[in-house]
Design a protein around this motif. Structure first.
Motif, PDB file in Angstrom:
ATOM      1  N   UNK A   1      -1.180  -5.052 -22.188  1.00 45.09           N
ATOM      2  CA  UNK A   1      -1.110  -6.405 -21.658  1.00 45.09           C
ATOM      3  C   UNK A   1      -0.673  -6.389 -20.200  1.00 45.09           C
ATOM      4  N   UNK A   2      -0.948  -7.489 -19.517  1.00 45.58           N
ATOM      5  CA  UNK A   2      -0.431  -7.632 -18.155  1.00 45.58           C
ATOM      6  C   UNK A   2       1.089  -7.677 -18.232  1.00 45.58           C
ATOM      7  N   UNK A   3       1.736  -6.897 -17.421  1.00 43.50           N
ATOM      8  CA  UNK A   3       3.191  -6.809 -17.465  1.00 43.50           C
ATOM      9  C   UNK A   3       3.695  -5.551 -18.138  1.00 43.50           C
ATOM     10  N   UNK A   4       2.862  -4.932 -18.990  1.00 47.73           N
ATOM     11  CA  UNK A   4       3.234  -3.636 -19.566  1.00 47.73           C
ATOM     12  C   UNK A   4       3.094  -2.555 -18.493  1.00 47.73           C
ATOM     13  N   UNK A   5       3.847  -1.483 -18.642  1.00 44.83           N
ATOM     14  CA  UNK A   5       3.812  -0.388 -17.668  1.00 44.83           C
ATOM     15  C   UNK A   5       3.129   0.829 -18.288  1.00 44.83           C
ATOM     16  N   UNK A   6       2.257   1.461 -17.497  1.00 47.50           N
ATOM     17  CA  UNK A   6       1.567   2.663 -17.960  1.00 47.50           C
ATOM     18  C   UNK A   6       1.692   3.724 -16.882  1.00 47.50           C
ATOM     19  N   UNK A   7       2.100   4.930 -17.270  1.00 44.23           N
ATOM     20  CA  UNK A   7       2.406   5.970 -16.287  1.00 44.23           C
ATOM     21  C   UNK A   7       1.930   7.332 -16.765  1.00 44.23           C
ATOM     22  N   UNK A   8       1.696   8.191 -15.801  1.00 43.94           N
ATOM     23  CA  UNK A   8       1.445   9.602 -16.085  1.00 43.94           C
ATOM     24  C   UNK A   8       2.745  10.351 -15.832  1.00 43.94           C
ATOM     25  N   UNK A   9       3.275  10.986 -16.873  1.00 40.40           N
ATOM     26  CA  UNK A   9       4.539  11.694 -16.753  1.00 40.40           C
ATOM     27  C   UNK A   9       4.347  13.077 -16.147  1.00 40.40           C
ATOM     28  N   UNK A  10       3.146  13.628 -16.250  1.00 40.70           N
ATOM     29  CA  UNK A  10       2.854  14.954 -15.733  1.00 40.70           C
ATOM     30  C   UNK A  10       1.867  15.673 -16.633  1.00 40.70           C
ATOM     31  N   UNK A  11       1.014  16.501 -16.027  1.00 37.49           N
ATOM     32  CA  UNK A  11       0.032  17.219 -16.819  1.00 37.49           C
ATOM     33  C   UNK A  11      -0.838  16.261 -17.603  1.00 37.49           C
ATOM     34  N   UNK A  12      -0.921  16.493 -18.921  1.00 40.45           N
ATOM     35  CA  UNK A  12      -1.728  15.628 -19.786  1.00 40.45           C
ATOM     36  C   UNK A  12      -0.853  14.669 -20.589  1.00 40.45           C
ATOM     37  N   UNK A  13       0.363  14.424 -20.109  1.00 35.10           N
ATOM     38  CA  UNK A  13       1.295  13.549 -20.817  1.00 35.10           C
ATOM     39  C   UNK A  13       1.414  12.209 -20.099  1.00 35.10           C
ATOM     40  N   UNK A  14       1.281  11.117 -20.868  1.00 33.68           N
ATOM     41  CA  UNK A  14       1.338   9.759 -20.342  1.00 33.68           C
ATOM     42  C   UNK A  14       2.362   8.959 -21.140  1.00 33.68           C
ATOM     43  N   UNK A  15       2.725   7.802 -20.576  1.00 31.85           N
ATOM     44  CA  UNK A  15       3.678   6.933 -21.268  1.00 31.85           C
ATOM     45  C   UNK A  15       3.326   5.476 -21.026  1.00 31.85           C
ATOM     46  N   UNK A  16       3.549   4.661 -22.048  1.00 31.90           N
ATOM     47  CA  UNK A  16       3.422   3.211 -21.914  1.00 31.90           C
ATOM     48  C   UNK A  16       4.759   2.594 -22.285  1.00 31.90           C
TER      49      UNK A  16
ATOM     50  N   UNK B   1       0.812  -1.210   0.000  1.00 32.29           N
ATOM     51  CA  UNK B   1       0.000   0.000   0.000  1.00 32.29           C
ATOM     52  C   UNK B   1       0.845   1.260   0.000  1.00 32.29           C
ATOM     53  N   UNK B   2       1.923   1.253   0.815  1.00 29.37           N
ATOM     54  CA  UNK B   2       2.822   2.408   0.846  1.00 29.37           C
ATOM     55  C   UNK B   2       3.530   2.581  -0.494  1.00 29.37           C
ATOM     56  N   UNK B   3       3.946   1.439  -1.063  1.00 30.07           N
ATOM     57  CA  UNK B   3       4.617   1.505  -2.359  1.00 30.07           C
ATOM     58  C   UNK B   3       3.678   2.048  -3.429  1.00 30.07           C
ATOM     59  N   UNK B   4       2.410   1.665  -3.335  1.00 31.67           N
ATOM     60  CA  UNK B   4       1.431   2.166  -4.304  1.00 31.67           C
ATOM     61  C   UNK B   4       1.256   3.677  -4.168  1.00 31.67           C
ATOM     62  N   UNK B   5       1.254   4.156  -2.915  1.00 29.47           N
ATOM     63  CA  UNK B   5       1.126   5.595  -2.702  1.00 29.47           C
ATOM     64  C   UNK B   5       2.325   6.340  -3.280  1.00 29.47           C
ATOM     65  N   UNK B   6       3.508   5.734  -3.146  1.00 26.81           N
ATOM     66  CA  UNK B   6       4.725   6.392  -3.594  1.00 26.81           C
ATOM     67  C   UNK B   6       4.874   6.337  -5.103  1.00 26.81           C
ATOM     68  N   UNK B   7       4.390   5.248  -5.719  1.00 23.57           N
ATOM     69  CA  UNK B   7       4.700   4.993  -7.118  1.00 23.57           C
ATOM     70  C   UNK B   7       3.525   5.218  -8.071  1.00 23.57           C
ATOM     71  N   UNK B   8       2.373   5.653  -7.579  1.00 25.76           N
ATOM     72  CA  UNK B   8       1.226   5.838  -8.475  1.00 25.76           C
ATOM     73  C   UNK B   8       0.691   7.267  -8.407  1.00 25.76           C
TER      74      UNK B   8
END
Length: 397
Positions: free
Chosen positions: A285-300, A210-217
């Motif tokens: 897919x499961x195992x792929x990473x999806x992130x928000x880089x900031x603002x309206x910019x995302x990355x997979x 849970x702490x890791x999720x708070x830090x990394x999401x």
């Protein structure tokens, strides 16, 4: 007789203590509902063992039928706790051991045979432990504490099966004349202590997660943040000798996002970000990473066999986004995204280089009219990086 009663009282005291500790854990963190379910489970088991110890002081129905029923109801609450922990729905079959016990209590043979009562009690308890193993596997999650719990539950299954067989081979008049009762209770108490220790470790693991999720999401969209993306990327790069050989980075920018905020308000902007994140994550897919880089910019970030595969993923996400407009207060809002794509071999890829390359492609996509895909392509033997546009015809209407 006294030793058996003492063992039952000790068992009841131990389970009551665990119930109180779990209640305190829940009280300090109300969001951890699994702890409350487990507290109720141990409380019921404690009362059940205490009623069994009070045989001779309370009616036989309370000392046997109700006592075992409470313990089996406790198993149902425990199963529910594991389901809640893994964000899964509780199932009606959690009540199967209790239902079989209730059905057995209604048969004439139940009252006439002490060995049958003991066999039925051990059989339903063993089934309950098997269901616990099934629920742990149902979540598809692996950790040391979960492995320990599965092993303990299988030990408890074996213990109940052995007690069932011995009751069949050496039929007792009732539980207190059962020659193996004390040994079974001591072994069961040891299993309970081991379960409590493994359960405590599971609580620690879940807290750390849970702490890791708070830090990394990212709290708004639920996507990874840059820190979380870096962690996932390191894991992908560490498997550099595995297939597929490339890592792709897809960087998305929501087109004219400021216009959405200005026309519909910042709340609509937040909804648009979350809307895109859900669509993009569902297309990966499961195992792929999806992130928000900031603002309206995302990355997979994902392993691929070639650039064409990465572009196909970007096209799939764009297509899903176009076909699923955002509804705000009953009004559809069309959201589109520009995409920059790059790939590098796993063995030499770095996160910063991939993001920078995809950013260059993204800027070209935005300059080329938006709502399109551009790639940063390192062609073999090429002296310089070149940007290659992907042709796309926007749907009419």
């Amino acid at each position: 007789m006294l030793d058996l009663v003492t063992a039952l009282v000790l068992w009841s005291s131990a389970t009551a203590t665990v119930a109180i500790v779990l209640l305190v854990v829940w009280w300090r963190n109300r969001a951890f509902m699994a702890s409350l379910w487990w507290s109720g489970a141990f409380a019921l088991m404690s009362v059940g063992r205490l009623l069994l110890a009070l045989r001779g002081h309370v009616a036989d129905m309370w000392a046997m039928e109700v006592a075992v029923a409470l313990s089996l109801a406790g198993f149902a609450l425990s199963l529910t706790g594991f389901s809640v922990l893994d964000k899964l729905k509780p199932r009606p079959w959690f009540l199967l051991p209790l239902a079989l016990w209730a059905l057995g209590c209604l048969t004439p043979f139940f009252a006439a045979s002490g060995s049958f009562r003991i066999m039925l009690a051990n059989g339903t308890a063993g089934l309950a432990y098997v269901l616990h193993v099934a629920v742990l596997r149902r979540a598809g999650r692996r950790s040391p504490a979960r492995r320990w719990l599965s092993q303990i539950f299988w030990f408890a299954v074996g213990l109940n099966v052995a007690s069932l067989i011995l009751a069949a081979l050496f039929p007792p008049a009732d539980f207190f004349s059962y020659r193996f009762a004390a040994a079974a209770l001591v072994a069961g108490l040891a299993a309970l202590v081991a379960t409590a220790i493994a359960g405590a470790r599971l609580l620690v693991e879940e807290t750390e997660q849970g702490l890791r999720q708070l830090i990394e999401t990212d709290p708004l969209t639920g996507a990874l943040n840059r820190r979380g993306l870096a962690q996932r990327f390191d894991g992908m790069a560490a498997n550099g000798r595995r297939d597929p050989p490339l890592i792709a980075m897809l960087v998305f920018d929501l087109d004219h996002f400021k216009r959405v905020n200005d026309r519909h308000g910042h709340q609509a902007g937040d909804l648009a970000l979350a809307h895109f994140a859900r669509i993009a994550a569902a297309s990966l897919r499961e195992g792929d990473a999806f992130a928000r880089l900031g603002g309206e910019e995302f990355a997979a970030c994902l392993p691929v066999s070639g650039l064409a595969e990465a572009v196909a993923v970007a096209e799939r996400i764009q297509g899903a986004l176009r076909s699923t407009p955002l509804n705000v207060a009953g009004r559809p809002i069309k959201i589109t995204a520009s995409v920059g794509v790059s790939t590098r071999p796993r063995l030499v890829a770095t996160l910063d280089e991939l993001i920078a390359a995809s950013d260059r492609a993204l800027y070209a996509a935005k300059a080329g009219g938006r709502d399109c895909i551009m790639t940063d392509d390192d062609a073999p033997g090429a002296g310089e990086r070149r940007l290659r546009p992907r042709t796309y015809s926007a749907p009419q209407g």
